[in-house]
Scaffold this active site. Structure first.
Site, PDB file in Angstrom:
ATOM      1  N   HIS A 175       0.830  -1.205   0.000  1.00 15.88           N
ATOM      2  CA  HIS A 175       0.000   0.000   0.000  1.00 15.88           C
ATOM      3  C   HIS A 175       0.863   1.252   0.000  1.00 15.88           C
ATOM      4  CE1 HIS A 175       0.797   0.808   4.279  1.00 15.88           C
ATOM      5  NE2 HIS A 175       0.416  -0.428   4.596  1.00 15.88           N
ATOM      6  N   CYS A 185       2.833  -4.697   6.771  1.00 18.71           N
ATOM      7  CA  CYS A 185       2.647  -4.571   5.325  1.00 18.71           C
ATOM      8  C   CYS A 185       3.933  -4.084   4.666  1.00 18.71           C
ATOM      9  CB  CYS A 185       1.513  -3.591   5.033  1.00 18.71           C
ATOM     10  SG  CYS A 185      -0.109  -4.112   5.648  1.00 18.71           S
TER      11      CYS A 185
END
Length: 219
Positions: A175, A185
Site C-alpha cells: 500500500h 505490510c
C-alpha cells in the site's frame, strides 16, 4: 528510479542476465509468474528497504520499476504472527486490489472502499483474514479500509495466509507509505503504488518475493 514504460510510457529495459526460467511443457498453459515484485531489506531487523518490479521477457526478467524505497513492519522481516508488526518473508501471489480512490486503471480485481469495508483480523472470527462489507462488523479486531486513511488510497492484497490459519497474521497489503513503519505490510510512495497497480495483470500471475539481501527475482 523508474526504468521503463510502467511509470513514464517509455524508457530503457534492463535484462537480468542469468535469471532464466524453465519453459512449460509443450501444449501446457504457462502458469509461471510473468510479473514479480522483489522486496529486499539489508538485514532482517530493518523497517526499510527497497522494492523492484520485474516483468518476464521470454526466459529472462526486465526491470519495470525501481528500485524504490519501501517501508516494512516496525520489527522488520520474518515469520508472520498476529499482533506482531513484522512483514512476512517468502514468495506470495498478489490478489484483490482496493482503494479509497477510484480504480487507477489496474486490471486486477478492484473495489473502491467506503466506511462499510473492513478487513477482519479477529482470530476467533469465521471471517478471519477476509474482506467484509457491512455497516458494522461483529469482530474484536477489524480494520476499516476507508477510515485507516491515505495509506489505503491504493492497495493490493499480499496473499501470505490464504488458508486463513489463525496466528499466522491477517491483512498484509502492499500500500501507500506514510513515511512510518507499517503493521507488517509493505509500503511505497503514492506515485509508485499507482504505477504498480496500473502495471499488474492477473493473467501474468503476479507474485511478490520478500526477503533479506535479495538481488533479482527468484529462478
Amino acid at each position: 528510479m523508474v526504468l521503463s514504460k510502467l511509470a513514464r510510457g517509455v524508457g530503457p529495459v534492463l535484462l537480468i542476465a542469468g535469471t532464466a526460467l524453465a519453459s512449460p511443457a509443450v501444449g501446457q498453459p504457462d502458469s509461471r509468474p510473468g510479473q514479480m515484485i522483489v522486496v529486499s531489506a539489508p538485514v532482517a531487523e530493518s523497517p526499510t528497504g527497497s522494492l523492484t518490479a520485474y516483468e518476464r521477457s521470454g526466459s529472462q526478467w526486465r526491470v519495470v520499476l525501481g528500485p524504490t524505497p519501501a517501508d516494512f513492519g516496525e520489527l522488520g522481516l520474518g515469520a508472520p504472527a498476529d499482533d506482531v508488526f513484522r512483514t512476512p518473508v517468502g514468495t506470495f501471489p498478489l490478489g484483490q486490489a482496493f482503494g479509497r480512490e477510484p480504480n487507477p486503471g489496474t486490471r486486477m480485481p478492484y473495489f473502491q472502499t467506503t466506511d462499510a469495508d473492513w478487513w477482519d483480523e479477529d482470530v476467533d472470527s469465521p471471517t478471519y483474514n477476509t474482506h467484509v462489507r457491512a455497516a458494522e462488523i461483529d469482530s474484536r479486531d477489524a480494520e476499516n479500509l476507508f477510515d485507516s486513511g491515505p495509506i489505503y488510497d491504493y492497495a493490493v492484497l499480499i496473499e501470505h495466509n490464504p488458508q486463513r490459519i489463525p496466528g499466522r497474521s491477517a491483512g498484509i497489503f502492499l500500500h501507500v507509505s506514510d513515511g512510518e513503519p507499517t503493521w507488517g505490510c509493505v509500503a511505497v510512495g503514492r506515485d509508485q503504488m499507482r504505477s504498480i497497480l496500473r502495471w499488474l495483470d492477473p493473467t501474468a500471475h503476479p507474485h511478490i518475493t520478500i526477503g533479506v539481501g535479495i538481488e533479482g527475482p527468484p529462478v
